[in-house]
Design an enzyme around this catalytic site. Sequence first.
Site, PDB file in Angstrom:
ATOM      1  N   GLY A 234       0.819  -1.196   0.000  1.00  0.00           N
ATOM      2  CA  GLY A 234       0.000   0.000   0.000  1.00  0.00           C
ATOM      3  C   GLY A 234       0.854   1.247   0.000  1.00  0.00           C
ATOM      4  O   GLY A 234       2.053   1.199   0.279  1.00  0.00           O
ATOM      5  N   HIS A 254      10.964  11.333   9.263  1.00  0.00           N
ATOM      6  CA  HIS A 254      12.005  12.326   8.957  1.00  0.00           C
ATOM      7  C   HIS A 254      12.196  12.545   7.449  1.00  0.00           C
ATOM      8  O   HIS A 254      12.881  13.488   7.053  1.00  0.00           O
ATOM      9  CB  HIS A 254      13.321  11.983   9.645  1.00  0.00           C
ATOM     10  CG  HIS A 254      14.103  10.870   9.022  1.00  0.00           C
ATOM     11  ND1 HIS A 254      15.460  10.703   9.227  1.00  0.00           N
ATOM     12  CD2 HIS A 254      13.737   9.837   8.215  1.00  0.00           C
ATOM     13  CE1 HIS A 254      15.890   9.637   8.568  1.00  0.00           C
ATOM     14  NE2 HIS A 254      14.868   9.094   7.953  1.00  0.00           N
TER      15      HIS A 254
END
Length: 345
Positions: A234, A254
């Site tokens: 996905g 990040h």
Amino acid sequence: METAEKITLDPSKIMQVGTGFFGTKTLLTAVNMDLFTILAKRELSGKDIQSRLGLHSRSLYDFLDALVAMRFLKRKGLKESALYSNAEDADFFLDKNKPSYIGGILEMCNNRLYPFWNDLEDGLKTGLPQNETKNGGKPLFEAIYADPKKLREFVGAMAGVQMGNFIEFAKAFNFSNYKTLCDIGGAGGFLAAHVAINNQHMQCTSMDLPEVEPIAKENVQNMGLKDKVKITSGDFFTDDFPKSDVITMGNILHDWGTKDKKTLIKKAYDALPKGGALVVIENIIDNDRSKNAFGLLMSLNMLIETAEGYDFSASDFDAMALEAGFKSTSLMPLKGPTSAAIAIK
């Protein structure tokens, strides 16, 4: 007249950091040439190593003895009479044939990141990535996922850089009130795998893009966990997260700017039950932004590699998690500069 206090200044730290790339490139080169993997089988003479790696004789012993001086190799004898072997940590972490191998991240540092960091100044002045995109190449993830060899190297790198922390988290986190876990952006499936290994009651899922699925399934199969760890595909921006008691993200947030960070945190919130936990495993920067040098340098690496990504502090995470609706947050230190930032719904 008062005598000024005599202060002795030492330039060694400046020189050590300023010339640090000497040692960095020496280690990266040794990893890239499989030196530690070769020496894991048996100790070898310099001439044997020269023959195996195709090295010139000129700097052979400077190269090998530098690795001895940096404590990556051990040696008996000197130069032509020397026999070389791996130091204990190099043997454990840098032999490709061991499951503890973390050299994937070092391979990527050598093959990609090392030359890109030469343009850090440009990045600081422009705010733009300094990787393949600088010369018209595809964005980082698009380029990596389109090349099977690069993708496998990248997945190996991500596993190598955080494997110890995944294991530490799997053992230290209290899973007693939970039954299911989904690792979002799970790459090779290792975080989910180690949670399953260390918590027999847990059913785990690792979700990533379709291109990664064969690699993750191969890893899970090799670890004997195909019945305990489900691999699913996905896109974590366009698809809903699987409903789970615990949602983890290892080195995911990040990569993205603030807006996308908040989107992913909110999607995790929506997929969790009341009391469920979001766990973000990253090099969380200390709130004073003065101690976790590696976290701050990794944030500079996000400048090099991404359009908007940056590493963040615990207080940054707390603010985003509470904004998304989470009721409480905490921080679990793991190994080295890494921590697990936890938010409870």
